[in-house]
Design an enzyme around this catalytic site. Structure first.
Site, PDB file in Angstrom:
ATOM      1  N   ASP A  26      10.579 -19.295  36.336  1.00 37.14           N
ATOM      2  CA  ASP A  26      10.674 -17.800  36.661  1.00 37.14           C
ATOM      3  C   ASP A  26      10.715 -17.338  35.028  1.00 37.14           C
ATOM      4  O   ASP A  26      11.500 -17.499  34.514  1.00 37.14           O
ATOM      5  CB  ASP A  26      11.922 -17.493  37.190  1.00 37.14           C
ATOM      6  CG  ASP A  26      11.860 -18.349  38.754  1.00 37.14           C
ATOM      7  OD1 ASP A  26      11.088 -19.106  38.903  1.00 37.14           O
ATOM      8  OD2 ASP A  26      12.884 -17.655  39.564  1.00 37.14           O
ATOM      9  N   HIS A  28      10.980 -13.584  34.447  1.00 34.95           N
ATOM     10  CA  HIS A  28      12.004 -12.473  34.674  1.00 34.95           C
ATOM     11  C   HIS A  28      12.166 -11.663  33.214  1.00 34.95           C
ATOM     12  O   HIS A  28      13.150 -11.698  32.613  1.00 34.95           O
ATOM     13  CB  HIS A  28      13.548 -13.287  34.659  1.00 34.95           C
ATOM     14  CG  HIS A  28      13.761 -13.489  36.307  1.00 34.95           C
ATOM     15  ND1 HIS A  28      13.567 -12.598  37.037  1.00 34.95           N
ATOM     16  CD2 HIS A  28      14.259 -14.678  37.060  1.00 34.95           C
ATOM     17  CE1 HIS A  28      14.021 -13.123  38.366  1.00 34.95           C
ATOM     18  NE2 HIS A  28      14.264 -14.469  38.460  1.00 34.95           N
ATOM     19  N   ASP A  55       8.446 -14.423  40.167  1.00 35.38           N
ATOM     20  CA  ASP A  55       9.361 -13.825  39.561  1.00 35.38           C
ATOM     21  C   ASP A  55       9.251 -13.612  37.888  1.00 35.38           C
ATOM     22  O   ASP A  55      10.125 -13.969  37.147  1.00 35.38           O
ATOM     23  CB  ASP A  55      10.831 -14.653  39.662  1.00 35.38           C
ATOM     24  CG  ASP A  55      11.636 -14.298  41.085  1.00 35.38           C
ATOM     25  OD1 ASP A  55      10.733 -14.042  41.840  1.00 35.38           O
ATOM     26  OD2 ASP A  55      12.575 -15.033  41.261  1.00 35.38           O
ATOM     27  N   ASN A  81       9.977 -13.739  44.889  1.00 32.32           N
ATOM     28  CA  ASN A  81      10.751 -12.764  45.888  1.00 32.32           C
ATOM     29  C   ASN A  81      10.820 -11.387  45.134  1.00 32.32           C
ATOM     30  O   ASN A  81      10.872 -10.321  45.591  1.00 32.32           O
ATOM     31  CB  ASN A  81      11.909 -13.334  46.194  1.00 32.32           C
ATOM     32  CG  ASN A  81      12.920 -13.812  45.160  1.00 32.32           C
ATOM     33  OD1 ASN A  81      12.469 -14.540  44.433  1.00 32.32           O
ATOM     34  ND2 ASN A  81      14.106 -13.244  45.170  1.00 32.32           N
ATOM     35  N   HIS A  82      10.943 -11.644  43.809  1.00 37.16           N
ATOM     36  CA  HIS A  82      11.213 -10.258  42.888  1.00 37.16           C
ATOM     37  C   HIS A  82       9.864  -9.268  42.991  1.00 37.16           C
ATOM     38  O   HIS A  82      10.073  -8.201  43.052  1.00 37.16           O
ATOM     39  CB  HIS A  82      11.560 -10.691  41.482  1.00 37.16           C
ATOM     40  CG  HIS A  82      13.294 -10.929  41.264  1.00 37.16           C
ATOM     41  ND1 HIS A  82      14.104 -10.199  40.901  1.00 37.16           N
ATOM     42  CD2 HIS A  82      13.788 -12.035  41.789  1.00 37.16           C
ATOM     43  CE1 HIS A  82      15.295 -10.587  41.056  1.00 37.16           C
ATOM     44  NE2 HIS A  82      14.913 -11.914  41.664  1.00 37.16           N
TER      45      HIS A  82
END
Ligand SMILES: [Mn+2]
Length: 255
Positions: A26, A28, A55, A81-82
């Site tokens: 991820d 992020h 993500d 999911n983000h």
């Protein structure tokens, strides 16, 4: 309004005859740190490909950079999911925090400072992300999904055929993008699902950070999300970069 349509639920990449295929967990919003990690492994933009496990946004400082990175011909990612959360917010014209099931707990407040037109551009690029990626290698296919192979699929082909031809429902999306069953966040990888996917040489997953911020392998399943976003807060974690041809020997670990 109806459900979000994902135009590319499953993407297949033929073998890279020129260079390496690298996979990363991820991101992020930590795109600057990712640049350093890529330099450290002498990533070659004209020969190598980089696959991200979703993500890309939230938590770190540069979520909007995802739009630019997704234009790079050598950069690919599955949906996390983000991303799904932001697509739901955009689709339903709600602000983060208002969409109950997809609530991400304040990591997404950066969008308050982003113009609506910019947010629309981000949503447009995120909606093109596939739920699963398959990459052909000399030794067989490698699979990638953000969180988990959903229950009820004994093989990768059964799952990707379902993505290609079947119905997408919220339970399938939940398991593929949110499930924590496999690593249960910082356990030693007690697995409830199959530990070996018979028709893959390796399955890479992100989403949950294994114990001690170290990548975890069970059978031919590899969890390589080691928390790049945590460096800012608890000064642990970092990026793990893996050549998909050598799943258990990361080029960098928690870097
Ligand atoms: Mn996730």
């Amino acid at each position: 309004m109806g459900p979000i349509k994902f135009p590319y639920r499953h993407q297949y990449f033929p073998r890279n005859g020129l260079g390496r295929d690298i996979v990363v967990g991820d991101i992020h919003g930590e795109f600057a740190a990712l640049e350093s990690a890529l330099q450290a492994i002498r990533f070659n933009e004209s020969h190598d490909r980089l696959f991200a496990l979703g993500d890309l946004v939230d938590r770190g400082p540069d979520s909007m950079e995802a739009v630019q990175w997704l234009k790079k011909p050598w950069f690919h990612s599955v949906l996390g999911n983000h991303e799904a959360h932001h697509l739901v917010c955009h689709n339903h014209k709600t602000l983060p925090g208002e969409s109950q099931r997809f609530f991400i707990s304040g990591d997404d407040l950066w969008i308050w400072d982003v113009a609506e037109s910019e947010y629309a551009l981000l949503a447009e690029s995120l909606t093109r992300l596939p739920i699963a990626i398959t990459v052909e290698t000399a030794l067989g296919d490698v699979g990638m999904v953000h969180a988990d192979l959903p229950e009820g699929f004994a093989t990768w082909k059964a799952f990707t055929d379902h993505l290609d031809y079947g119905q997408l429902d919220s339970e399938l999306l939940y398991q593929a993008l949110w499930n924590f069953k496999q690593t249960a966040h910082s356990t030693t990888g007690e697995s409830r699902g199959p530990s070996t996917i018979p028709d893959l040489t390796a399955l890479f997953q992100g989403h949950s950070v294994p114990a001690a911020f170290k990548p975890l392998s069970v059978g031919n399943r590899h969890w390589i999300e080691t928390g790049a976003f945590l460096r800012r807060t608890i000064r642990r974690g970092g990026f793990t970069l893996v050549d998909i041809a050598s799943p258990t020997a990361p080029l960098l670990s928690a870097y």
